[in-house]
Every structure is written in structure tokens, then in C-alpha cells.
Design a protein around this motif. Structure first.
Motif, PDB file in Angstrom:
ATOM      1  N   ILE A  25      -8.924 -13.773 -11.481  1.00 36.83           N
ATOM      2  CA  ILE A  25      -8.233 -15.061 -11.605  1.00 36.83           C
ATOM      3  C   ILE A  25      -7.034 -15.105 -10.671  1.00 36.83           C
ATOM      4  CG2 ILE A  25      -6.830 -16.501 -13.164  1.00 36.83           C
ATOM      5  CD1 ILE A  25      -8.807 -15.725 -15.417  1.00 36.83           C
ATOM      6  N   ASN A  26      -6.260 -14.029 -10.645  1.00 33.25           N
ATOM      7  CA  ASN A  26      -5.105 -13.957  -9.750  1.00 33.25           C
ATOM      8  C   ASN A  26      -5.542 -14.078  -8.290  1.00 33.25           C
ATOM      9  OD1 ASN A  26      -2.236 -13.464  -9.155  1.00 33.25           O
ATOM     10  ND2 ASN A  26      -3.007 -11.542  -8.302  1.00 33.25           N
ATOM     11  N   TYR A  27      -6.623 -13.401  -7.938  1.00 32.01           N
ATOM     12  CA  TYR A  27      -7.129 -13.484  -6.566  1.00 32.01           C
ATOM     13  C   TYR A  27      -7.538 -14.915  -6.222  1.00 32.01           C
ATOM     14  CZ  TYR A  27     -10.209 -13.379  -2.610  1.00 32.01           C
ATOM     15  OH  TYR A  27     -10.799 -13.671  -1.405  1.00 32.01           O
TER      16      TYR A  27
ATOM     17  N   THR B 125      -4.670 -12.950  -3.332  1.00 35.25           N
ATOM     18  CA  THR B 125      -4.094 -11.613  -3.264  1.00 35.25           C
ATOM     19  C   THR B 125      -5.054 -10.630  -3.919  1.00 35.25           C
ATOM     20  OG1 THR B 125      -1.883 -12.563  -3.457  1.00 35.25           O
ATOM     21  CG2 THR B 125      -2.092 -10.194  -3.886  1.00 35.25           C
ATOM     22  N   VAL B 126      -5.540  -9.675  -3.136  1.00 32.47           N
ATOM     23  CA  VAL B 126      -6.474  -8.662  -3.630  1.00 32.47           C
ATOM     24  C   VAL B 126      -5.680  -7.621  -4.422  1.00 32.47           C
ATOM     25  CG1 VAL B 126      -8.165  -6.918  -2.922  1.00 32.47           C
ATOM     26  CG2 VAL B 126      -7.968  -9.050  -1.644  1.00 32.47           C
TER      27      VAL B 126
ATOM     28  N   LYS C 151      -4.483  -1.710  -5.770  1.00 33.82           N
ATOM     29  CA  LYS C 151      -4.988  -0.340  -5.925  1.00 33.82           C
ATOM     30  C   LYS C 151      -6.337  -0.095  -5.241  1.00 33.82           C
ATOM     31  CE  LYS C 151      -6.994  -1.362 -10.401  1.00 33.82           C
ATOM     32  NZ  LYS C 151      -7.020  -1.101 -11.809  1.00 33.82           N
ATOM     33  N   LEU C 152      -6.912  -1.117  -4.614  1.00 33.31           N
ATOM     34  CA  LEU C 152      -8.218  -0.978  -3.969  1.00 33.31           C
ATOM     35  C   LEU C 152      -8.082  -0.470  -2.538  1.00 33.31           C
ATOM     36  CD1 LEU C 152      -9.864  -4.351  -5.103  1.00 33.31           C
ATOM     37  CD2 LEU C 152      -9.976  -2.136  -6.223  1.00 33.31           C
ATOM     38  N   ASN C 153      -9.032   0.380  -2.129  1.00 33.98           N
ATOM     39  CA  ASN C 153      -9.052   0.825  -0.731  1.00 33.98           C
ATOM     40  C   ASN C 153      -9.724  -0.256   0.125  1.00 33.98           C
ATOM     41  OD1 ASN C 153     -11.898   1.181  -0.748  1.00 33.98           O
ATOM     42  ND2 ASN C 153     -11.673   3.266  -1.546  1.00 33.98           N
ATOM     43  N   THR C 154      -9.819  -0.041   1.410  1.00 32.68           N
ATOM     44  CA  THR C 154     -10.330  -1.051   2.332  1.00 32.68           C
ATOM     45  C   THR C 154     -11.756  -1.478   1.987  1.00 32.68           C
ATOM     46  OG1 THR C 154      -8.938  -0.107   4.052  1.00 32.68           O
ATOM     47  CG2 THR C 154     -10.675  -1.592   4.768  1.00 32.68           C
ATOM     48  N   ARG C 155     -12.624  -0.527   1.713  1.00 36.19           N
ATOM     49  CA  ARG C 155     -14.011  -0.835   1.368  1.00 36.19           C
ATOM     50  C   ARG C 155     -14.073  -1.629   0.064  1.00 36.19           C
ATOM     51  NH1 ARG C 155     -17.378   0.979  -2.106  1.00 36.19           N
ATOM     52  NH2 ARG C 155     -16.181   2.792  -2.683  1.00 36.19           N
TER      53      ARG C 155
END
Length: 114
Positions: free
Chosen positions: A21-23, A28-29, A32-36
């Protein structure tokens, strides 16, 4: 794999729903997520999911996303479907299929426990 069975594999916890929902609102992603993972997150949720009245929906099939870790909400939804005219006389599998026509995040095991 069908679209619905693929969607049922997603981890729709309340925390993840809040991230989605925020995204959708801010683009905004989650940090805590890496590029992949960032790329996969955007591909999964950017086009087909929308927020309506604070709730997350999968728009192509008009499915409301229910938090898989919130027993109170799941039971409320299951109770509502069970008491509907379409829910009468359904076995576990047919009842689960009926639930999947309107909701995401409720697993077959939740229906069996209910």
C-alpha cells in the motif's frame, strides 16, 4: 501455473500489505530489499494492485487482499462467505474456491480450520 494460484503463493501478511500500500501511494520500495528483490517487488505490485478505501485489491480479478496473519479478519470474511446463499452446502474444496472468487490471502488450510 494459473494467475490465481500464483497470487495465492504471495506472502500477504499485514506487514507486507502495508509495504505494498505504501509503495502504491508513494512509489517507495521497502528499504530492506536488495536490488533483485526491489525489481521483483515492483514487477509484482506496480500494475495490477490498487488501494481503495485503505484496502489492497488485485484489480484484474477484483479480489480483496486479506492479511494471512490476522485471524480475526480471516474469520470475519469466512463467516460472511459461509452465511451467504452461495456458501450453503459447500464442502471444503468448493467453499475455498468460492472464497477465492473474491479474496486473496486465505489459504485452503484456513478454510479447513474454519
Amino acid at each position: 501455473m494459473t494467475v490465481l494460484s500464483k497470487l495465492q503463493q504471495y506472502n500477504f501478511t499485514q506487514e507486507n500489505i502495508n509495504h505494498i500500500i505504501n509503495y502504491l501511494k508513494t512509489k517507495t520500495v521497502p528499504p530492506k530489499l536488495n536490488t533483485r528483490q526491489r525489481k521483483a517487488f515492483v514487477e509484482k505490485f506496480d500494475k495490477d494492485f490498487v488501494v481503495e478505501k485503505g484496502m489492497l485489491f488485485y484489480k484484474p480479478l477484483d479480489l480483496m487482499v486479506v492479511p494471512s496473519d490476522n485471524e480475526k479478519i480471516k474469520n470475519k470474511v469466512l463467516q460472511q462467505v459461509y452465511k451467504s446463499p452461495q456458501g450453503l452446502g459447500k464442502g471444503q474444496n468448493n467453499f475455498h474456491q468460492l472464497v477465492l472468487q473474491k479474496y486473496l490471502g486465505i489459504k485452503r488450510k484456513d478454510v479447513i480450520q474454519f
